[in-house]
Motif scaffolding. Sequence first.
Motif, PDB file in Angstrom:
ATOM      1  N   VAL A 104       0.841  -1.200   0.000  1.00 11.53           N
ATOM      2  CA  VAL A 104       0.000   0.000   0.000  1.00 11.53           C
ATOM      3  C   VAL A 104       0.871   1.243   0.000  1.00 11.53           C
ATOM      4  O   VAL A 104       0.611   2.211  -0.741  1.00 11.53           O
ATOM      5  N   ARG A 105       1.939   1.256   0.821  1.00 10.04           N
ATOM      6  CA  ARG A 105       2.843   2.413   0.850  1.00 10.04           C
ATOM      7  C   ARG A 105       3.439   2.677  -0.523  1.00 10.04           C
ATOM      8  O   ARG A 105       3.503   3.831  -0.984  1.00 10.04           O
ATOM      9  N   GLU A 106       3.901   1.622  -1.176  1.00 10.33           N
ATOM     10  CA  GLU A 106       4.535   1.793  -2.480  1.00 10.33           C
ATOM     11  C   GLU A 106       3.553   2.355  -3.507  1.00 10.33           C
ATOM     12  O   GLU A 106       3.912   3.218  -4.322  1.00 10.33           O
ATOM     13  N   LEU A 107       2.302   1.880  -3.455  1.00  8.11           N
ATOM     14  CA  LEU A 107       1.329   2.330  -4.447  1.00  8.11           C
ATOM     15  C   LEU A 107       0.840   3.744  -4.175  1.00  8.11           C
ATOM     16  O   LEU A 107       0.566   4.498  -5.115  1.00  8.11           O
ATOM     17  N   THR A 108       0.718   4.124  -2.897  1.00  8.86           N
ATOM     18  CA  THR A 108       0.312   5.503  -2.604  1.00  8.86           C
ATOM     19  C   THR A 108       1.432   6.486  -2.962  1.00  8.86           C
ATOM     20  O   THR A 108       1.161   7.645  -3.311  1.00  8.86           O
ATOM     21  N   ASP A 109       2.687   6.058  -2.860  1.00  9.42           N
ATOM     22  CA  ASP A 109       3.793   6.899  -3.316  1.00  9.42           C
ATOM     23  C   ASP A 109       3.783   7.038  -4.841  1.00  9.42           C
ATOM     24  O   ASP A 109       4.147   8.088  -5.393  1.00  9.42           O
ATOM     25  N   ARG A 110       3.357   5.991  -5.525  1.00  7.71           N
ATOM     26  CA  ARG A 110       3.365   5.977  -6.984  1.00  7.71           C
ATOM     27  C   ARG A 110       2.166   6.713  -7.564  1.00  7.71           C
ATOM     28  O   ARG A 110       2.279   7.410  -8.580  1.00  7.71           O
ATOM     29  N   PHE A 111       0.996   6.577  -6.908  1.00  8.67           N
ATOM     30  CA  PHE A 111      -0.238   7.202  -7.416  1.00  8.67           C
ATOM     31  C   PHE A 111      -0.684   8.273  -6.413  1.00  8.67           C
ATOM     32  O   PHE A 111      -1.287   7.954  -5.371  1.00  8.67           O
ATOM     33  N   ASP A 112      -0.394   9.527  -6.725  1.00  4.02           N
ATOM     34  CA  ASP A 112      -0.770  10.616  -5.824  1.00  4.02           C
ATOM     35  C   ASP A 112      -2.281  10.714  -5.655  1.00  4.02           C
ATOM     36  O   ASP A 112      -2.785  11.049  -4.572  1.00  4.02           O
ATOM     37  N   ASN A 113      -3.024  10.446  -6.733  1.00  5.94           N
ATOM     38  CA  ASN A 113      -4.485  10.546  -6.631  1.00  5.94           C
ATOM     39  C   ASN A 113      -5.058   9.486  -5.708  1.00  5.94           C
ATOM     40  O   ASN A 113      -6.079   9.703  -5.047  1.00  5.94           O
ATOM     41  N   LEU A 114      -4.412   8.331  -5.625  1.00  9.58           N
ATOM     42  CA  LEU A 114      -4.857   7.286  -4.700  1.00  9.58           C
ATOM     43  C   LEU A 114      -4.648   7.733  -3.268  1.00  9.58           C
ATOM     44  O   LEU A 114      -5.554   7.594  -2.416  1.00  9.58           O
ATOM     45  N   ALA A 115      -3.468   8.269  -2.970  1.00  2.00           N
ATOM     46  CA  ALA A 115      -3.198   8.742  -1.606  1.00  2.00           C
ATOM     47  C   ALA A 115      -4.160   9.859  -1.227  1.00  2.00           C
ATOM     48  O   ALA A 115      -4.690   9.888  -0.097  1.00  2.00           O
ATOM     49  N   ARG A 116      -4.434  10.765  -2.152  1.00  4.38           N
ATOM     50  CA  ARG A 116      -5.339  11.881  -1.879  1.00  4.38           C
ATOM     51  C   ARG A 116      -6.761  11.386  -1.641  1.00  4.38           C
ATOM     52  O   ARG A 116      -7.456  11.851  -0.719  1.00  4.38           O
ATOM     53  N   HIS A 117      -7.222  10.413  -2.462  1.00  3.34           N
ATOM     54  CA  HIS A 117      -8.571   9.870  -2.296  1.00  3.34           C
ATOM     55  C   HIS A 117      -8.725   9.197  -0.931  1.00  3.34           C
ATOM     56  O   HIS A 117      -9.747   9.377  -0.257  1.00  3.34           O
ATOM     57  N   LEU A 118      -7.712   8.433  -0.520  1.00  2.00           N
ATOM     58  CA  LEU A 118      -7.794   7.744   0.775  1.00  2.00           C
ATOM     59  C   LEU A 118      -7.858   8.749   1.920  1.00  2.00           C
ATOM     60  O   LEU A 118      -8.650   8.580   2.859  1.00  2.00           O
ATOM     61  N   ARG A 119      -7.046   9.801   1.855  1.00  2.26           N
ATOM     62  CA  ARG A 119      -7.069  10.817   2.914  1.00  2.26           C
ATOM     63  C   ARG A 119      -8.420  11.527   2.959  1.00  2.26           C
ATOM     64  O   ARG A 119      -8.999  11.716   4.032  1.00  2.26           O
ATOM     65  N   ASP A 120      -8.918  11.915   1.794  1.00  6.18           N
ATOM     66  CA  ASP A 120     -10.179  12.660   1.765  1.00  6.18           C
ATOM     67  C   ASP A 120     -11.337  11.807   2.246  1.00  6.18           C
ATOM     68  O   ASP A 120     -12.201  12.281   2.998  1.00  6.18           O
ATOM     69  N   THR A 121     -11.381  10.532   1.807  1.00  3.92           N
ATOM     70  CA  THR A 121     -12.487   9.657   2.204  1.00  3.92           C
ATOM     71  C   THR A 121     -12.452   9.383   3.694  1.00  3.92           C
ATOM     72  O   THR A 121     -13.489   9.358   4.375  1.00  3.92           O
ATOM     73  N   ASP A 122     -11.257   9.200   4.249  1.00  2.00           N
ATOM     74  CA  ASP A 122     -11.138   8.910   5.678  1.00  2.00           C
ATOM     75  C   ASP A 122     -11.530  10.108   6.533  1.00  2.00           C
ATOM     76  O   ASP A 122     -12.101   9.956   7.611  1.00  2.00           O
ATOM     77  N   SER A 123     -11.246  11.314   6.050  1.00  3.66           N
ATOM     78  CA  SER A 123     -11.530  12.517   6.847  1.00  3.66           C
ATOM     79  C   SER A 123     -12.946  13.038   6.635  1.00  3.66           C
ATOM     80  O   SER A 123     -13.418  13.869   7.415  1.00  3.66           O
ATOM     81  N   ARG A 124     -13.618  12.540   5.586  1.00  6.42           N
ATOM     82  CA  ARG A 124     -14.953  13.053   5.290  1.00  6.42           C
ATOM     83  C   ARG A 124     -15.965  12.499   6.291  1.00  6.42           C
ATOM     84  O   ARG A 124     -16.079  11.289   6.482  1.00  6.42           O
ATOM     85  N   ALA A 125     -16.686  13.361   6.932  1.00  6.43           N
ATOM     86  CA  ALA A 125     -17.690  12.947   7.910  1.00  6.43           C
ATOM     87  C   ALA A 125     -19.036  12.743   7.224  1.00  6.43           C
ATOM     88  O   ALA A 125     -19.482  13.586   6.436  1.00  6.43           O
ATOM     89  N   LEU A 126     -19.684  11.609   7.516  1.00  9.70           N
ATOM     90  CA  LEU A 126     -21.023  11.372   6.982  1.00  9.70           C
ATOM     91  C   LEU A 126     -22.027  12.251   7.721  1.00  9.70           C
ATOM     92  O   LEU A 126     -21.872  12.524   8.922  1.00  9.70           O
ATOM     93  N   PRO A 127     -23.071  12.707   7.043  1.00  5.64           N
ATOM     94  CA  PRO A 127     -24.133  13.425   7.745  1.00  5.64           C
ATOM     95  C   PRO A 127     -24.749  12.543   8.824  1.00  5.64           C
ATOM     96  O   PRO A 127     -24.592  11.316   8.805  1.00  5.64           O
ATOM     97  N   PRO A 128     -25.430  13.139   9.803  1.00  2.35           N
ATOM     98  CA  PRO A 128     -26.022  12.321  10.883  1.00  2.35           C
ATOM     99  C   PRO A 128     -26.902  11.213  10.317  1.00  2.35           C
ATOM    100  O   PRO A 128     -27.718  11.436   9.424  1.00  2.35           O
ATOM    101  N   HIS A 129     -26.718   9.999  10.860  1.00  2.00           N
ATOM    102  CA  HIS A 129     -27.470   8.851  10.366  1.00  2.00           C
ATOM    103  C   HIS A 129     -27.646   7.848  11.492  1.00  2.00           C
ATOM    104  O   HIS A 129     -26.932   7.880  12.500  1.00  2.00           O
ATOM    105  N   ASN A 130     -28.617   6.938  11.310  1.00  2.00           N
ATOM    106  CA  ASN A 130     -28.832   5.891  12.301  1.00  2.00           C
ATOM    107  C   ASN A 130     -27.942   4.692  11.981  1.00  2.00           C
ATOM    108  O   ASN A 130     -27.146   4.721  11.042  1.00  2.00           O
TER     109      ASN A 130
END
Length: 405
Positions: free
Chosen positions: A135-161
Amino acid sequence: NRRLTYLLGDGRLTFTNTGAQVRVIPQELRELPLLRGFDDESALAALADRFVQEEYQPGDVIVERGGAADRVVLMAHGKANKLGVGEYGEDSVLDVLADGEHIGQRILVDEEATWPHTLKAVTPCTVLVLHRQDVRELTDRFDNLARHLRDTDSRALPPHNKHGEAAIDVLSGHRGEPALAGTYVDYELEPREYELSVAQTVLRVHSRVADLYNQPMNQTEQQLRLTIEALRERQEEELVNNREFGLLHNADLSQRIHTRTGPPTPDDLDELLALVWKDADFFLAHPRTIAAFGRECNRRGLYPQSIDINGNKVPAWRGVPIFPCNKLHVSDTRTSSILLMRTGEHNQGVVGLHQTGIPDEYQPGLSVRFMGIDERAIISYLVSAYYSAAVLVPDALGVLEHVEI
């Protein structure tokens, strides 16, 4: 209207195999919650290529609770128990993982993650693993992959049950005169539309048969009766197995469970009842599956009661009838599925769809249309049946999968 649901990433993955070699389909990696919406095909292909195949035997530990979570594990084939700590410190089976399911996707963003559960093989298992170093090697190779993972992890879902549905704010247990919560029910903006499916055939009867062989039984009517029976059989097959609207393929992924040991046991049917716990109407199972359930009951010294349905004795479990359905096919490896459902629009259950009032209607949703007589004196009738099915809310339908017979 169905309430808006936020995707929580509970999808299953699909694999291909060449001989004994198994590979995950790159696009299917989007079913991992952190990769949802990622559209770089080359990065997904590179990820898929880094997965390594491993084999485990019954009783082998695939991952162990408390250890460093250093890999993503995809279950390609087999069944494994997810073990956690019980009320008194003993190992307890929390869930069963089987084909297409996964664990460990947090390592894509969390270097310090540990395994919260132990995963132990119940059957021979084929798994695909992706190690953290890859995973480290691929995130270093694909900047868009690393950016997508960071954004998805930090994105908060709206309130839900807990089901992922948009939350409805309610105030309770208060004293005095506080300001009450204001709310509204958020619906899906683009709810699913169902197009009626059709089964058709042309019934051909020679006019000589229609004229001379109509006593004591009208042969045209008998031909039509048998043709309609064949269409209804096809309709039943489609309602269960069609990939667009069939019940087996439209059950919510959170409403699918696996048997604990293989054959269908009373414990498994109880688990299914726990999924569809509001006014469950009936089980559907292949006759051989019902026989396998009876053997498991006999082994435990249990004798399930039968209930009367329209003057016929039908086997039941916990008062819920078990209807036979040979459209729930038995696979070459002697496995099948059991359905449990709640029915009716007023119960927000499973409903059948058909159009009434169609031209030349013979039965509800079925028409018989005269097409004419050709130069060979053959009479033709177009017989058409229109149908579909809808699951109004996810908890109206549950599936017990990979039932061994």
